[in-house]
Structure formats: structure tokens, C-alpha cells
Design an enzyme around this catalytic site. Sequence first.
Site, PDB file in Angstrom:
ATOM      1  N   ALA A   1     -23.669 -25.142  32.964  1.00 51.30           N
ATOM      2  CA  ALA A   1     -24.371 -26.253  32.309  1.00 51.30           C
ATOM      3  C   ALA A   1     -25.801 -25.887  31.907  1.00 51.30           C
ATOM      4  O   ALA A   1     -26.263 -26.257  30.836  1.00 51.30           O
ATOM      5  CB  ALA A   1     -24.372 -27.474  33.226  1.00 51.30           C
TER       6      ALA A   1
ATOM      7  N   ASP B   1     -20.259 -21.907  36.439  1.00 54.38           N
ATOM      8  CA  ASP B   1     -20.444 -23.281  35.977  1.00 54.38           C
ATOM      9  C   ASP B   1     -21.782 -23.261  35.238  1.00 54.38           C
ATOM     10  O   ASP B   1     -22.840 -23.160  35.842  1.00 54.38           O
ATOM     11  CB  ASP B   1     -20.450 -24.217  37.198  1.00 54.38           C
ATOM     12  CG  ASP B   1     -20.641 -25.673  36.808  1.00 54.38           C
ATOM     13  OD1 ASP B   1     -20.918 -25.944  35.615  1.00 54.38           O
ATOM     14  OD2 ASP B   1     -20.531 -26.543  37.686  1.00 54.38           O
TER      15      ASP B   1
ATOM     16  N   HIS C   1     -20.697 -42.878  44.201  1.00 57.65           N
ATOM     17  CA  HIS C   1     -22.066 -43.201  43.774  1.00 57.65           C
ATOM     18  C   HIS C   1     -22.136 -43.908  42.420  1.00 57.65           C
ATOM     19  O   HIS C   1     -23.057 -44.654  42.149  1.00 57.65           O
ATOM     20  CB  HIS C   1     -22.937 -41.933  43.755  1.00 57.65           C
ATOM     21  CG  HIS C   1     -22.375 -40.835  42.901  1.00 57.65           C
ATOM     22  ND1 HIS C   1     -21.256 -40.112  43.270  1.00 57.65           N
ATOM     23  CD2 HIS C   1     -22.741 -40.357  41.698  1.00 57.65           C
ATOM     24  CE1 HIS C   1     -20.990 -39.220  42.324  1.00 57.65           C
ATOM     25  NE2 HIS C   1     -21.879 -39.356  41.359  1.00 57.65           N
TER      26      HIS C   1
ATOM     27  N   LYS D   1     -25.842 -30.503  28.495  1.00 57.57           N
ATOM     28  CA  LYS D   1     -27.124 -30.013  29.025  1.00 57.57           C
ATOM     29  C   LYS D   1     -27.659 -28.933  28.085  1.00 57.57           C
ATOM     30  O   LYS D   1     -28.245 -29.256  27.067  1.00 57.57           O
ATOM     31  CB  LYS D   1     -26.957 -29.490  30.458  1.00 57.57           C
ATOM     32  CG  LYS D   1     -26.779 -30.573  31.509  1.00 57.57           C
ATOM     33  CD  LYS D   1     -25.376 -31.083  31.587  1.00 57.57           C
ATOM     34  CE  LYS D   1     -25.151 -31.983  32.771  1.00 57.57           C
ATOM     35  NZ  LYS D   1     -23.848 -31.766  33.375  1.00 57.57           N
TER      36      LYS D   1
ATOM     37  N   TYR E   1      -7.570 -30.863  11.443  1.00 57.85           N
ATOM     38  CA  TYR E   1      -6.896 -30.907  12.750  1.00 57.85           C
ATOM     39  C   TYR E   1      -6.726 -29.497  13.312  1.00 57.85           C
ATOM     40  O   TYR E   1      -7.015 -29.236  14.475  1.00 57.85           O
ATOM     41  CB  TYR E   1      -5.525 -31.578  12.601  1.00 57.85           C
ATOM     42  CG  TYR E   1      -4.874 -31.881  13.938  1.00 57.85           C
ATOM     43  CD1 TYR E   1      -4.991 -33.146  14.507  1.00 57.85           C
ATOM     44  CD2 TYR E   1      -4.147 -30.908  14.608  1.00 57.85           C
ATOM     45  CE1 TYR E   1      -4.406 -33.427  15.731  1.00 57.85           C
ATOM     46  CE2 TYR E   1      -3.563 -31.179  15.831  1.00 57.85           C
ATOM     47  CZ  TYR E   1      -3.691 -32.440  16.388  1.00 57.85           C
ATOM     48  OH  TYR E   1      -3.111 -32.704  17.604  1.00 57.85           O
TER      49      TYR E   1
ATOM     50  N   PHE F   1     -21.317 -28.724  42.052  1.00 59.70           N
ATOM     51  CA  PHE F   1     -21.665 -29.997  41.415  1.00 59.70           C
ATOM     52  C   PHE F   1     -20.622 -31.061  41.791  1.00 59.70           C
ATOM     53  O   PHE F   1     -19.491 -30.722  42.142  1.00 59.70           O
ATOM     54  CB  PHE F   1     -21.704 -29.786  39.903  1.00 59.70           C
ATOM     55  CG  PHE F   1     -22.164 -30.993  39.146  1.00 59.70           C
ATOM     56  CD1 PHE F   1     -23.472 -31.440  39.275  1.00 59.70           C
ATOM     57  CD2 PHE F   1     -21.296 -31.693  38.332  1.00 59.70           C
ATOM     58  CE1 PHE F   1     -23.896 -32.561  38.585  1.00 59.70           C
ATOM     59  CE2 PHE F   1     -21.718 -32.816  37.636  1.00 59.70           C
ATOM     60  CZ  PHE F   1     -23.027 -33.251  37.774  1.00 59.70           C
ATOM     61  N   ASP F   2     -20.997 -32.350  41.727  1.00 62.98           N
ATOM     62  CA  ASP F   2     -20.089 -33.390  42.241  1.00 62.98           C
ATOM     63  C   ASP F   2     -18.738 -33.449  41.528  1.00 62.98           C
ATOM     64  O   ASP F   2     -17.706 -33.618  42.173  1.00 62.98           O
ATOM     65  CB  ASP F   2     -20.762 -34.771  42.322  1.00 62.98           C
ATOM     66  CG  ASP F   2     -21.391 -35.225  41.023  1.00 62.98           C
ATOM     67  OD1 ASP F   2     -21.543 -34.380  40.120  1.00 62.98           O
ATOM     68  OD2 ASP F   2     -21.754 -36.397  40.899  1.00 62.98           O
TER      69      ASP F   2
END
Length: 458
Positions: A217, A215, A450, A258, A72, A124-125
Amino acid sequence: MDLPFAENYKIKMVEPIYRSTREEREKWIHQAHYNLFNLKSNQVFIDLLTDSGTGAMSDRQWGALMTGDESYAGSSSYFHLKEKVKSIFGFDYFLPVHQGRAAENVLFSVLVKEGQLVPGNSHFDTTKGHIEFRKAKAIDCTIDEAFDTNGMHPFKGNISIDKLTQVLEQHPREQIPMIIVTLTCNSSGGQPVSMKNLREIREVADHYQIPVIFDSARFAENAWFIQNREAGYQNKSICEIVTEMYQYADGMTMSSKKDGIVNIGGILAMRREDWYQQATVYNIMFEGFITYGGMAGRDMNALAIGLEEVTDGAYLENRIRQVHYLGNQLIELGIPVQKPLGGHAVFVDAKRFLQQVPKEEYIAQTLAIELYLEAGVRGVEVGTLLADRDPLTKANRYPQLEFLRLAIPRRTYTNNHMDVVAAGLKNIFDRRDQITRGFRIVEEAPIMRHFTVKLKRK
Ligand SMILES: *Cc1c(COP(=O)(O)O)cnc(C)c1O
């Protein structure tokens, strides 16, 4: 004769996929309300919905699962990953989270307040979703060249320094919590950001004293493009390029689904201790204790190795060559695609492909459904459905570009699969003049519609 290019891996385990008939697909897509997210995976032959979490892990990564430490607190897998984050990106403060949007949520809980503005390159969304959820606004400062799908600008992910400066000039510093740079820029076509642009963004940010967040990814794919397209970087290794890129950032969010080449997980890392302290509180409430966040020990272990593998030049060469193998076939067939080809996906320009379908009837979605029916290939709409409604006026936001995105999972499909995708699109292209009508919405969610939208044929 030149030896042909071939994958630099061999396959140790296989997963059968079912090749359905057109009649079956007609029935399934109708049952799915013409939303490709509603299909069951076994109703799809070749799944190019996303490259997120769909890649194949290496034997080393599978081995690392077995040696993961599930303690943990203080897990060795956490320290393994923390060391990699430090050595690759240079950040001292790191929190594991369950995926990219969780990193956004935790970081924005510290930085973003109601009424603020967050400039960036086609956010990005989920990034935009988390900004708007906090009643702030994402401002797209991508260069205009990104919206000309035929222009050969090598770095269409770049931020326009003019647009950025205007935003920073016109608003008080307190209103701009950060600049977000998406590497590579997903929404504008998997397009990279140049080192020169990152450097200039840093200079502007320093001038106005605004933090810069990457960001991340597809950070490694971005580095590959810098190596291959930007003068002065040909002889630098991917790791050296990544190190320089991240000198220009104050922090990063990353979906490890990704370029982490794992199926789940995320990274939040930063230079500033005060952010880290605040983020830790929120992370413990919503993700988990500091040394595991949203991740199992075994997953942190596999991610540490994925980060090593993804920054290997030979891996990236293979990866991007496969994407371009598909893209170049489409170009030869005369099918309009975003050029130059990007890193993780081929973006078919649906507006130029289906010229008769009105924009009110969701052009890219119409093409995505045609391709599914034709070949059992699932791509995804990056167009009006994704752009969603204006949060204030509630009117549809019609983006300049309507794409069918064909995202290629890492190390998952062979080039034979790419041939099926190209042939399917060619058949549709040959009869494109007969496709004149699209779809209408019968049900939609108030945010990120979407994923769940239901459609009917017009
Ligand atoms: C996937 C992605 C995210 C969100 O990550 P998840 O792991 O899907 O939550 C954020 N930004 C970019 C650029 C992405 O591609």
C-alpha cells in the site's frame, strides 16, 4: 534567511468544508454511538480517519480519466497499467482488482489453507481478516523495538529474523504458505522496513523455500525512508530503490487507494505463472474479467499515472514533510507520539496521553472522541477495538500499544489544517488529568468489529 518549505503544487479546484460547533458535535457523536466511522463526512471539519482513497488526483490524472478505455476485453488502459506494474515492480503477471483487500482475497484463495500460519510484520486488519476467514493464523514477527514508542530505531517496520526463523523452524514447510511484509507497516505506526531486512527475509525464505509477498500500500513512502535513513541509498532514485526492494518478493498485493493516489482500485501481481492461472479463475468469479478486474478503464489509466507521480522524489519529500510538520509540532508540545515519525500518519500514544483511563475502556478510542469534540478532527483508533477478540477464546486482545492515528490524505489539506489539529490536541493535553473514564461496547460484529461497533460512555 532560508526560504520556508512550501507545497510543490497549487490548487485548481476547491471543496468547501464545514466548521461545526462543539454542541453540534456532541449531538452527532452521540447519534453515531461514539463510533467515528458512523459520522457523516459533513459532520467532520478535518478528516484524518484514513489516507485511503482520500487523496487529491493531479491534473494529469484527471486528464487520464477522459482518455480511459472502457472496452470489456483488451482495454488500452489495462495495458498502460500493466506496463507500469512491470516497469516499477518487475512483475510479469498482473490482475487489476477493486481494492487491496480484493487482491488479498484473490491471492489467498490460491495460497492459504485452513490451519496454516502466515508470519509477517503486524499484518494489516484486512490482511489478518482474510487469513483468519480461511481459518489460518497471522503471526506477528515485528521487531521488539517497534513497541517502544520512544526508541529511535529507524526501521520499526522490520521483521525480527530470529522470530521469523523460529516460526519456520518449528513448523513444516506445508504449514507456511508465505511470509507477508507490509510496506510501510501501518499497524506499528507507518514505520518502514529497511532494504537490509528485506534482503535477510529473502535469504531466510529461500532457505526454507517459502514465498514472500509484499503488502505494498505505501511502497513509495517506504522507499523514501530507505533513501533518507539507510546507508548507501542517498544517491539512488526512488525508482531504483523500488526496483531493488521488489527483487526480494515473489508477488505483491496493493491497495492503490494509498500510494496509487487514486480513490479506488488495487493491484495483484506476481512472478509465478501457476499462481496467476489459479488466481485468474477466482478473479473472474469475484472481481471481473482479466483486463479490468474490479476497475473501470479510466481508473486504471489514472492509477498508471499515480504510480509515476508517487515515485517522484519531490512529491515524496512534500508528502512526508507535511506529516512530519504535524508530528514535530506535537513533539514540541510534549504530546507523546510514535517516534521516529512514520510516513503517512502521526500516531499519538494514547496510553501515555490518557494515563487514567483503564485499558478495558478503550483508551485510544476515548482520545479519538475527545479530539473530534474539541476540534472537529476525525482520527482513528488503532488499539483494542481494532485488535478485536481472540478467534478461539473470544477474549479481548489488548495490544501493547494504543494509538490515535492521524492519517494525512495525500495533497489534500494545507499546513494550516495541521495547525488546527495540533492546537486541538494541545487543549486536550492540558486537561488530560480530568479524563478518567472511557467507553463500553453495547454491540459488535464477529469480525472487524471496529467498523460497526456501538459504544456507550462509562
Ligand atoms: C489499506 C490497506 C490494505 C487494504 O486495502 P483496501 O484498499 O482498503 O482494501 C491492506 N494492507 C495495507 C497495509 C493497507 O494499508
